[in-house]
Write a protein that holds these residues in place. Structure first.
Motif, short mmCIF file in Angstrom:
data_model
loop_
_atom_site.label_atom_id
_atom_site.label_comp_id
_atom_site.label_asym_id
_atom_site.label_seq_id
_atom_site.Cartn_x
_atom_site.Cartn_y
_atom_site.Cartn_z
N PHE A 193 0.84 -1.19 0.00
CA PHE A 193 0.00 0.00 0.00
C PHE A 193 0.89 1.25 0.00
O PHE A 193 0.99 1.95 1.00
N LYS A 210 -2.87 4.09 -1.24
CA LYS A 210 -3.81 3.01 -1.50
C LYS A 210 -4.36 2.51 -0.17
O LYS A 210 -3.61 2.23 0.76
N SER A 231 -9.41 -1.52 -5.88
CA SER A 231 -8.37 -0.52 -5.61
C SER A 231 -9.00 0.81 -5.25
O SER A 231 -9.95 1.27 -5.89
N TYR A 277 -7.88 4.72 -3.57
CA TYR A 277 -6.83 5.66 -3.16
C TYR A 277 -7.47 6.93 -2.59
O TYR A 277 -8.43 7.45 -3.15
N ASP A 309 -1.73 1.10 -10.80
CA ASP A 309 -2.47 -0.03 -10.26
C ASP A 309 -2.36 -1.24 -11.17
O ASP A 309 -2.34 -1.12 -12.40
#
Length: 237
Positions: free
Chosen positions: A14, A36, A43, A45, A231
């Motif tokens: 992360f 993250k 995913s 953020y 990602d």
């Protein structure tokens, strides 16, 4: 310039990302940070003005980037309720969408550069950004792109690299701003003028990346797009 911090056991999975404005090759001004989030089904953020406060409920929270499960669709949006949760008592407003990214799925496993479409709100004649605040799912950026409803929107796409026999890789001309080959490197253009690069992003070392953008894009939109490139994408690699 974007710097990725993966130091420590936690950050290896992360990482935290820092965006700085650079000039004269040395001076740096902090702009945005993102991390993250853990324990998310897709995913996710959080983007903040403060590199020391990357919580969703913090005073410096500015936006969130979220993907679908396969990592092919991303949307950056502000605080507020989801389009289909208008009765959510936690928020008094609907959230605004700033940018959406759609990666083309590579279901056949062909090797080569990613293909991506980016959807951002258009500008008024006074160069003010048109707010996109969906009240239902059909008004969301990704859904409007899917049905080709692009009124008051701009559809950007990545300029396709060409194969170089010398380097045995797909290459783009970054004019010296990018120094390492990577599947993450890209340039965004519009069909009205493919020679005008609205955004470019690429690797210059293991954890340092160049991010250049120009009108009509802003720093938050460009940062969200760049984060989507970091990602992993189950259906695109």
């Amino acid at each position: 310039r974007i710097t990725r911090d993966k130091q420590g056991i936690d950050k290896s999975f992360f990482p935290t990302y820092y965006l700085h404005l650079e000039w004269n090759g040395e001076t740096k001004l902090f702009l945005l940070a993102a991390r993250k989030r853990k324990r998310s089904r897709s995913s996710n953020y959080v983007i903040s003005f403060d590199p020391t406060d990357l919580s969703r409920g913090g005073d410096t929270f500015i936006a969130k980037l979220r993907s679908n499960f396969l990592g092919t669709s991303f949307t950056t949006y502000g605080s507020g309720s989801r389009p289909h949760s208008s009765n959510n008592r936690r928020w008094k407003k609907q959230r605004e969408e700033f940018v959406a990214v759609q990666y083309e799925a590579n279901v056949l496993g062909f090797k080569g550069p990613r293909r991506m479409n980016v959807i951002i709100p258009a500008m008024t004649p006074e160069r003010e950004r048109i707010n996109v605040i969906p009240t239902n799912n059909s008004e969301a950026l990704l859904e409007r792109f899917r049905v080709k409803d692009l009124k008051n929107l701009l559809n950007l796409y990545n300029k396709q690299p060409v194969w170089s026999e010398d380097t045995q890789a797909y290459v783009l001309n970054f004019h010296g701003r990018v120094t390492q080959a990577s599947v993450k490197n890209f340039q965004l253009v519009h069909s009205a003028d493919e020679d005008y690069v609205i955004m470019q992003f690429g690797r210059i070392s293991d954890d340092v990346f160049t991010m250049d953008y120009s009108f009509p894009m802003c720093a938050l939109q460009a940062f969200g797009i760049a984060l989507s490139s970091f990602d992993s994408k189950l259906a695109c690699e």
